[in-house]
Motif scaffolding. Structure first.
Motif, PDB file in Angstrom:
ATOM      1  N   TYR A 216      -5.136  -0.785   6.065  1.00 47.69           N
ATOM      2  CA  TYR A 216      -4.782  -1.664   5.157  1.00 47.69           C
ATOM      3  C   TYR A 216      -4.368  -3.080   5.688  1.00 47.69           C
ATOM      4  O   TYR A 216      -4.796  -4.281   5.547  1.00 47.69           O
ATOM      5  CB  TYR A 216      -3.571  -1.324   4.370  1.00 47.69           C
TER       6      TYR A 216
ATOM      7  N   TRP B  14       0.834  -1.285   0.182  1.00 50.83           N
ATOM      8  CA  TRP B  14      -0.026  -0.004   0.096  1.00 50.83           C
ATOM      9  C   TRP B  14       0.925   1.144   0.142  1.00 50.83           C
ATOM     10  O   TRP B  14       1.953   1.205   0.317  1.00 50.83           O
ATOM     11  CB  TRP B  14      -0.927   0.052   1.142  1.00 50.83           C
TER      12      TRP B  14
ATOM     13  N   TYR C 265      -6.123  -6.614   5.451  1.00 45.16           N
ATOM     14  CA  TYR C 265      -5.610  -7.300   4.571  1.00 45.16           C
ATOM     15  C   TYR C 265      -5.647  -8.876   5.679  1.00 45.16           C
ATOM     16  O   TYR C 265      -5.893  -9.930   5.173  1.00 45.16           O
ATOM     17  CB  TYR C 265      -4.029  -7.181   4.642  1.00 45.16           C
TER      18      TYR C 265
END
Length: 108
Positions: free
Chosen positions: A85, A64, A89
């Motif tokens: 993120y 990212w 994830y």
């Protein structure tokens, strides 16, 4: 967890064998590391994801980034993007991954 007593080198997995002068951390340790980064007022520009392979950690090629907008909210936005993120994830792929971050040089 007291961030002042959190020893990042001893908690992370060295990436030296991959030619990277950094450490990768489990998602829990990376989130703690991000809290420490925020307390020191560093901006996170992005990060990478690694997984344990037969020969050690391997890059997943997932990553990212955050593009600073040169305003007062950049620091908090960069922290938020990184945490979001990592949480998304691990929610989607499991918690057996390792993460790194890239910090902005404070003197730029």
């Amino acid at each position: 967890m007291e961030l002042g007593k959190f020893n990042f080198e001893n908690r992370g997995q060295s990436l030296a064998e991959l030619g990277v002068a950094s450490y990768a951390y489990t998602y829990q340790d990376m989130l703690a590391c991000i809290d420490w980064i925020e307390s020191k007022k560093f901006m996170i520009l992005g990060g990478d994801v690694y997984v344990e392979g037969d020969g050690g950690l391997e890059l997943t090629y997932d990553s990212w980034y955050y593009s600073p907008k040169n305003n007062d909210s950049d620091l908090l936005q960069s922290i938020s993007v990184a945490k979001d993120y990592i949480n998304q994830y691990t929610d989607s792929n499991g918690k057996h991954f390792y993460f790194t971050v890239v910090l902005q040089n404070r003197w730029n």
